[in-house]
Design a protein around this motif. Structure first.
Motif, PDB file in Angstrom:
ATOM      1  N   ALA C 426     137.966 -33.043  14.720  1.00 36.13           N
ATOM      2  CA  ALA C 426     138.150 -32.223  13.521  1.00 36.13           C
ATOM      3  C   ALA C 426     137.986 -33.099  12.274  1.00 36.13           C
ATOM      4  N   LEU C 427     138.543 -34.307  12.337  1.00 34.54           N
ATOM      5  CA  LEU C 427     138.463 -35.207  11.182  1.00 34.54           C
ATOM      6  C   LEU C 427     137.028 -35.631  10.878  1.00 34.54           C
ATOM      7  N   CYS C 428     136.253 -35.869  11.913  1.00 38.57           N
ATOM      8  CA  CYS C 428     134.920 -36.434  11.678  1.00 38.57           C
ATOM      9  C   CYS C 428     133.858 -35.349  11.517  1.00 38.57           C
ATOM     10  N   GLY C 429     134.278 -34.096  11.619  1.00 34.27           N
ATOM     11  CA  GLY C 429     133.308 -33.016  11.417  1.00 34.27           C
ATOM     12  C   GLY C 429     132.397 -32.831  12.610  1.00 34.27           C
ATOM     13  N   ALA C 430     133.022 -32.642  13.747  1.00 36.65           N
ATOM     14  CA  ALA C 430     132.235 -32.458  14.969  1.00 36.65           C
ATOM     15  C   ALA C 430     132.661 -31.162  15.655  1.00 36.65           C
ATOM     16  N   GLU C 431     132.638 -30.078  14.901  1.00 39.12           N
ATOM     17  CA  GLU C 431     133.120 -28.811  15.452  1.00 39.12           C
ATOM     18  C   GLU C 431     132.277 -28.341  16.625  1.00 39.12           C
ATOM     19  N   ASP C 432     130.994 -28.657  16.570  1.00 36.54           N
ATOM     20  CA  ASP C 432     130.164 -28.159  17.680  1.00 36.54           C
ATOM     21  C   ASP C 432     129.927 -29.232  18.749  1.00 36.54           C
ATOM     22  N   ALA C 433     130.857 -30.172  18.820  1.00 36.77           N
ATOM     23  CA  ALA C 433     130.731 -31.194  19.870  1.00 36.77           C
ATOM     24  C   ALA C 433     130.754 -30.511  21.229  1.00 36.77           C
ATOM     25  N   HIS C 434     129.869 -30.960  22.071  1.00 37.56           N
ATOM     26  CA  HIS C 434     129.827 -30.413  23.427  1.00 37.56           C
ATOM     27  C   HIS C 434     130.516 -31.360  24.404  1.00 37.56           C
ATOM     28  N   CYS C 435     130.328 -32.652  24.177  1.00 38.46           N
ATOM     29  CA  CYS C 435     131.027 -33.624  25.002  1.00 38.46           C
ATOM     30  C   CYS C 435     131.196 -34.924  24.233  1.00 38.46           C
ATOM     31  N   VAL C 436     132.098 -35.747  24.740  1.00 35.05           N
ATOM     32  CA  VAL C 436     132.447 -36.989  24.073  1.00 35.05           C
ATOM     33  C   VAL C 436     132.500 -38.096  25.127  1.00 35.05           C
ATOM     34  N   GLN C 437     131.854 -39.200  24.826  1.00 32.71           N
ATOM     35  CA  GLN C 437     131.988 -40.370  25.701  1.00 32.71           C
ATOM     36  C   GLN C 437     133.015 -41.276  25.055  1.00 32.71           C
ATOM     37  N   SER C 438     134.165 -41.383  25.693  1.00 33.10           N
ATOM     38  CA  SER C 438     135.277 -42.104  25.098  1.00 33.10           C
ATOM     39  C   SER C 438     135.510 -43.424  25.815  1.00 33.10           C
ATOM     40  N   GLY C 439     135.560 -44.511  25.049  1.00 26.93           N
ATOM     41  CA  GLY C 439     135.817 -45.818  25.653  1.00 26.93           C
ATOM     42  C   GLY C 439     134.548 -46.546  26.053  1.00 26.93           C
ATOM     43  N   GLY C 440     133.416 -46.105  25.560  1.00 29.79           N
ATOM     44  CA  GLY C 440     132.162 -46.788  25.880  1.00 29.79           C
ATOM     45  C   GLY C 440     131.558 -46.271  27.175  1.00 29.79           C
ATOM     46  N   PRO C 441     130.390 -46.813  27.550  1.00 26.13           N
ATOM     47  CA  PRO C 441     129.674 -46.330  28.733  1.00 26.13           C
ATOM     48  C   PRO C 441     130.511 -46.344  30.013  1.00 26.13           C
ATOM     49  N   GLY C 443     133.640 -45.753  30.068  1.00 23.84           N
ATOM     50  CA  GLY C 443     134.824 -44.932  29.846  1.00 23.84           C
ATOM     51  C   GLY C 443     134.676 -43.540  30.429  1.00 23.84           C
ATOM     52  N   ALA C 444     135.267 -42.579  29.737  1.00 24.86           N
ATOM     53  CA  ALA C 444     135.311 -41.225  30.273  1.00 24.86           C
ATOM     54  C   ALA C 444     134.351 -40.312  29.529  1.00 24.86           C
ATOM     55  N   LEU C 445     133.744 -39.414  30.270  1.00 22.01           N
ATOM     56  CA  LEU C 445     132.930 -38.366  29.670  1.00 22.01           C
ATOM     57  C   LEU C 445     133.797 -37.114  29.622  1.00 22.01           C
ATOM     58  N   LEU C 446     134.097 -36.658  28.407  1.00 24.26           N
ATOM     59  CA  LEU C 446     134.991 -35.523  28.260  1.00 24.26           C
ATOM     60  C   LEU C 446     134.196 -34.316  27.766  1.00 24.26           C
ATOM     61  N   LEU C 447     134.316 -33.230  28.487  1.00 27.48           N
ATOM     62  CA  LEU C 447     133.659 -31.996  28.066  1.00 27.48           C
ATOM     63  C   LEU C 447     134.603 -31.203  27.174  1.00 27.48           C
ATOM     64  N   ARG C 448     134.052 -30.176  26.537  1.00 26.86           N
ATOM     65  CA  ARG C 448     134.774 -29.398  25.545  1.00 26.86           C
ATOM     66  C   ARG C 448     136.169 -28.969  26.011  1.00 26.86           C
ATOM     67  N   HIS C 449     136.257 -28.528  27.251  1.00 34.27           N
ATOM     68  CA  HIS C 449     137.560 -28.039  27.716  1.00 34.27           C
ATOM     69  C   HIS C 449     138.558 -29.184  27.935  1.00 34.27           C
ATOM     70  N   GLN C 450     138.097 -30.419  27.752  1.00 37.57           N
ATOM     71  CA  GLN C 450     139.015 -31.561  27.933  1.00 37.57           C
ATOM     72  C   GLN C 450     139.354 -32.221  26.603  1.00 37.57           C
ATOM     73  N   PHE C 451     139.023 -31.557  25.508  1.00 39.55           N
ATOM     74  CA  PHE C 451     139.208 -32.189  24.201  1.00 39.55           C
ATOM     75  C   PHE C 451     140.675 -32.318  23.788  1.00 39.55           C
ATOM     76  N   GLN C 452     141.573 -31.730  24.561  1.00 38.89           N
ATOM     77  CA  GLN C 452     142.990 -31.937  24.252  1.00 38.89           C
ATOM     78  C   GLN C 452     143.484 -33.261  24.860  1.00 38.89           C
ATOM     79  N   THR C 453     142.615 -33.939  25.613  1.00 38.38           N
ATOM     80  CA  THR C 453     142.985 -35.227  26.222  1.00 38.38           C
ATOM     81  C   THR C 453     143.453 -36.217  25.153  1.00 38.38           C
ATOM     82  N   PRO C 454     144.621 -36.834  25.362  1.00 36.93           N
ATOM     83  CA  PRO C 454     145.060 -37.822  24.376  1.00 36.93           C
ATOM     84  C   PRO C 454     144.244 -39.108  24.452  1.00 36.93           C
ATOM     85  N   LEU C 455     144.107 -39.759  23.314  1.00 38.91           N
ATOM     86  CA  LEU C 455     143.447 -41.061  23.280  1.00 38.91           C
ATOM     87  C   LEU C 455     144.534 -42.131  23.366  1.00 38.91           C
ATOM     88  N   ASP C 456     144.796 -42.584  24.574  1.00 37.81           N
ATOM     89  CA  ASP C 456     145.752 -43.679  24.765  1.00 37.81           C
ATOM     90  C   ASP C 456     145.494 -44.351  26.110  1.00 37.81           C
TER      91      ASP C 456
END
Lengths: 243, 180, 561
Positions: C426-441, C443-456
């Motif tokens: 929300a902060l970075c303006g990615a409302e239409d994000a479909h997926c996120v690669q978190s933690g580098g290659p 790391g984890a591939l998170l799809l839209r339904h997993q966007f509530q996943t905490p970053l820790d």
């Protein structure tokens, strides 16, 4: 004996001395853990990963893992045998191993382990890398196609011969054995056929230029007796190589 | 054992027929075996195109387009496709050319090589085009069994055929798992 | 007097002729004892910078001066991508080929540049992520960063090269690197008082600092999340009187650029963190290992270090030396970094022993990430309870996330540990994000339904590097990019990684080809099995995680090819 600390390897008690790795202790106790880059006379390397064992839920290399009291180590499991088979297949796929024409065939530890693990094919697509041979030495030939980057030559040359002739260079799949001479050729080093390093290669990468194929098929080291039953040897080590 | 004869096709692609020789090395064991198997396409029968078969034995890797075509025919026709020998399994000796370009190989063989007379690179349109690299069979189709060796020992062939007859997986003993 | 080879935007992009006097002078300007064997890699880096190459004659000369054999120098050159044994082109253009650059069209730019410059004295190459994913498309020209390249300005750039214009004549704006913090937090916005934390540490002493760090619950922010106090204490407890503090600034994880910010904007806090760690473990020497891609930060960091020395806060009991990497991602692995610092190829060593027991030059060593050291400085000045005000019980504090990809405001965001991915999006303006690669290659591939996943550290989405992709992006392309990256960056030491990363790419080639259902299923099974093999049997973290992108794809990517 009973005072000596022990750990369990596949349910069998293995005594160990302080500072031992799992591999060193197992080796002394005469229990075979598959390996290629380990040699009891030289410092461990831990690169081939054939000696992977399970320990407290982790997979570790037995040749680098310190032994400690009451460890429960598992080596001969179905999963680990499968992992080792795949590692051997990766080693075959990444080099150019043409056993039918190789001087070391029948005496080769890579091949012997493949036999022992039931390998019939590569499983992975062969990489067919282009690797440059070195024939500059009058008595020795280097066929990098067969090198498995175990650095046994490097360790033997340093620790036994005190010459430090061999080293690994390059990165990733381009890792290769190199020689400490100005022009990079083995012929320009102090390497000699009698060196320990000339007789430590587990595969057919470092070879004498003459006297090859001395034994007929059937009479070679691993033709009849699998490597797990006789250990990692070379035909020219008088049976002392792995003792 | 099944009553119906098991139909076997064999061929050599980029191979030397050494594996076929080793098959024949079964010697007297072949005689009783012939009560249970029959040959389809094979240099032993001179049948040129495989029909529906139980076992396809292929020695040699893939070095040209025709090899690929024959391999695919075998795959379609054979229930169990077997890669026989070092060349079928890893390309073998022909794959030693994989470091070089096809053109370099042709020039060495037909133009610049020692003792070449009337130098020209064959270009008859009927000649199958060479592949850029010699490939193992597994690179192109699924393989059911592998018989390693150069050649595989006769015992390995026997075990394979016996296993198919007895409808079990082949089990190559230590002596039959050879890479040379 | 030789000009410093690290001078930002050197007067000319031509390099001087090889000259041994100039070489010696240059090396001596950098270090009082440049010919010690452990300096071999650093000397090669300096020579590379000064002469544009480390040619065989140069290697021979360095060998004769240092006693390190030519073969060993050759083996270094063959390992580190930024060391070149061949004469330099006038222009060396290296495009980053991280997935972020790829989705922005770097492949087109590379093709365009190669076509336009085929007869120019210019080498066009690609390289792994250069820490500028917030300004895509980024490249390095003769080591200097160029940002925001696109299809139109690439023409202009090529024309400048064709005209032989020196870099000084190029538009300055091309070299702009923006270090704005889009969402500040405690670490990036507190009223920092230089040296205050260090003074307190010195005054209270070793045990107090260790206990204080313990109380903070700080965990390593380089990715592994290992408790910092435990690391420091292990090192402090070793009997050896010689100990080292090392700062891992080999920020190679694709999509990360937070260290670039800290080293540029909060350099003091990084240095102070190292000095505090030195108090905690009793070290008198520190090394800051900076990736070769960040060559352009050297001058600034050196200047800040010099200020610290001039104020007497460095130099007497503890000093810091800056050393450079030369294009090898694996050197971000702590033991590989220590090998590299010791002048060797960056091959990870076996653990145990851990660096805290036996690290650099065999001595007990602390290895901390840049951000961890910044956090240590914060904790000493603001207190451990202030640090714990945000974050979760097991992952206290906050951290900077490097956000790149499909969002309106790529850049740096500091969020408390445990903040959900969606807050960041929300902060970075990615409302239409479909997926996120978190933690580098890896790391984890998170799809839209997993966007509530905490970053820790307790969750799959650890954050740090957060690459955002919209619906138009192909998960297959992402997977291929990451898998190629690992093949390129494998050090080559152990079988499963050296050969496995190549075999994995072969399997992906196969997966792409039209084939029978049976073979497709087999290839899929082979990929899963190889991932597990690498995970279980590899020597270090690189190999252990190199198969994960493929597993992510197979688990999450079906239907998004």
């Amino acid at each position: 004996m009973s005072d000596q600390p022990q750990f369990q390897l596949d349910g069998q008690p293995i005594p160990f001395q302080p500072g031992d790795t799992i591999m060193q202790a197992a080796h002394r106790a005469g229990v075979y853990i598959p390996h290629l880059c380990f040699h009891p006379q030289f410092r461990p390397h831990g690169s081939c990963r054939l000696c992977v064992v399970n320990m407290q839920g982790k997979t570790v290399s037995a040749c680098t893992q310190p032994a400690s009291i009451d460890l429960e180590v598992h080596s001969e499991t179905t999963e680990l045998r499968q992992s080792r088979l795949r590692l051997i297949q990766l080693l075959f796929a990444e080099g150019n191993h043409f056993c039918p024409s190789c001087e070391t065939s029948g005496n080769c530890q890579l091949q012997a382990l493949a036999y022992d693990l039931g390998m019939t094919h590569y499983h992975y697509d062969p990489f067919y890398p282009t690797r440059i041979p070195d024939g500059s030495h009058p008595e020795l030939f280097i066929d990098r196609d067969r090198c498995i980057q175990c650095d046994l030559c490097g360790r033997a040359s340093e620790q036994a011969d005190h010459k430090a002739i061999y080293l690994l260079a390059g990165r990733g799949q381009h890792t290769h054995v190199a020689f400490r001479s100005d022009d990079g050729e083995l012929g320009s080093t102090q390497a000699q056929a009698e060196d320990r390093a000339s007789h430590v290669c587990p595969v057919g990468c470092i070879l004498p230029k003459s006297g090859n194929y001395p034994d007929i098929a059937g009479a070679r080291l691993y033709d009849q007796i699998p490597i797990h039953a006789q250990g990692n040897h070379r035909r020219d080590d008088g049976g002392t190589h792995d003792d | 054992m099944t009553t119906k004869k098991v139909r076997v096709a064999t061929c050599s692609l980029a191979g030397c027929f050494g594996c076929h020789m080793s098959f024949l090395d079964m010697d007297e064991a072949l005689i009783p075996l012939l009560d249970h198997i029959e040959f389809d396409r094979s240099p032993l029968t001179d049948i040129k195109t495989a029909t529906r078969c139980d076992i396809g034995l292929i020695e040699g890797g893939l070095c040209n387009e025709e090899n690929k075509e024959v391999l695919h025919q075998f795959r379609e026709q054979c229930t169990y496709l077997v890669a026989v020998g070092a060349c079928a399994i890893n390309g073998g000796v022909p794959a030693m050319r994989n470091h070089l370009s096809v053109q370099a190989c042709l020039e060495e063989s037909y133009l610049d090589g020692l003792g070449v007379v009337d130098a020209q690179i064959p270009n008859d349109p009927e000649l199958p085009a060479l592949l850029p690299k010699v490939l193992p069979l597994q690179a192109e189709v699924a393989i059911d069994f592998f018989l390693p060796g150069c050649p595989p020992p006769a015992a390995a062939f026997l075990e394979l055929v016996q296993a198919v007859l007895e409808q079990r997986a082949p089990n190559l003993d230590y002596a039959s798992r050879r890479f040379d | 007097m030789a000009e410093s080879p690290f001078e930002w935007l050197r007067a000319k992009s031509d390099f001087p002729e090889w000259d041994t006097d100039l070489a010696e002078q240059t090396l001596l300007n950098q270090h009082p004892a440049p010919f010690r064997p452990e300096r071999a890699l650093q000397s090669l880096v300096v020579l590379q910078q000064q002469f544009g190459q480390v040619s065989p004659p140069m290697q021979t000369w360095l060998a004769s001066k240092s006693g390190v054999t030519v073969a060993d120098l050759r083996s270094l050159v063959s390992f580190y991508q930024f060391l070149e044994p061949t004469p330099p082109p006038r222009y060396h253009l290296r495009f980053a080929n991280n997935i972020i650059e790829q989705i922005n069209g770097v492949n087109h730019l590379v093709e365009q540049a190669r076509a336009t410059l085929h007869d120019a004295d210019c080498k066009v190459e690609t390289t792994s992520c250069i820490g500028l994913s917030d300004h895509p498309i980024a490249a390095l020209i003769n080591g200097h960063p160029i940002t925001r390249l696109n299809r139109s300005n690439i023409n202009e750039l090529c024309q400048l090269i064709r005209a032989g214009k020196s870099l000084q004549e190029w538009p300055r704006r091309w070299f702009a690197v923006d270090n704005t913090i889009h969402h500040p937090g405690p670490l990036t916005s507190y009223p920092y008082a230089r040296g205050q934390g260090l003074a307190l540490a010195t005054q209270q002493g070793q045990q107090w600092v260790l206990n204080h760090m313990d109380a903070s619950g700080l965990r390593g922010l380089g990715g592994a999340g290992f408790p910092t106090a435990v690391k420091w204490r292990l090192c402090a407890e070793q009997a050896d009187p010689v100990k080292y503090i090392t700062c891992n600034a080999d920020e190679g994880e694709p999509g990360t650029f937070k260290d670039r910010f800290y080293l540029t904007v909060q350099t003091d806090q990084v240095i102070e963190g190292m000095a505090i760690a030195a108090v905690a473990v009793g070290a008198s020497k520190g090394y800051l290992y900076l990736r070769g891609e960040y060559l352009y930060l050297v001058k600034h960091i050196e200047a800040v270090l010099q200020q610290w020395r001039e104020r007497g806060q460095l130099g007497a009991g503890f000093d810091i030396e800056l050393q450079l990497g030369a294009g090898a991602y694996v050197c971000g692995e702590e033991s590989a970094m220590l090998e590299s610092l010791a002048g060797k190829r960056g091959i990870p060593t076996s653990k145990p022993p851990f660096p805290g027991q036996k690290g650099l030059f065999g001595k007990p060593t602390v290895v901390n990430n840049v951000e961890t050291l910044v956090a240590a400085t914060y904790i000493l000045q603001q207190g451990s309870s202030a640090f714990r005000l945000v974050g979760t019980e097991h992952s206290p504090g906050s951290r900077l996330h490097s956000v790149s990809g499909d969002c309106r405001r790529p850049g740096l965001y500091e969020l408390p540990q445990g903040a959900p991915v969606q807050d960041l999006l929300a902060l970075c303006g990615a409302e239409d994000a479909h997926c996120v690669q978190s933690g580098g290659p890896s790391g984890a591939l998170l799809l839209r339904h997993q966007f509530q996943t905490p970053l820790d550290f307790e969750s799959p989405g650890r954050g740090g590097s957060v690459m955002v992709f919209n619906r138009d992006r192909s998960l297959w392309d992402i997977t291929r990019n990451f898998t190629r990256f690992f093949q390129h960056e494998s050090c080559g030491f152990c079988t499963p990684c050296r050969a496995g990363t190549v075999a994995m790419n072969h399997l992906l080639d196969r997966y792409e080809q039209p084939t029978t259902a049976r073979q497709k299923a087999q290839t899929r099974a082979d990929m899963i099995e190889l991932t597990q093999l690498m995970q279980h049997t590899s020597h270090c973290g690189l190999g252990k995680t190199a198969g994960l992108p493929v597993l992510n794809f197979l688990n999450q990517g079906a239907g998004h090819e």
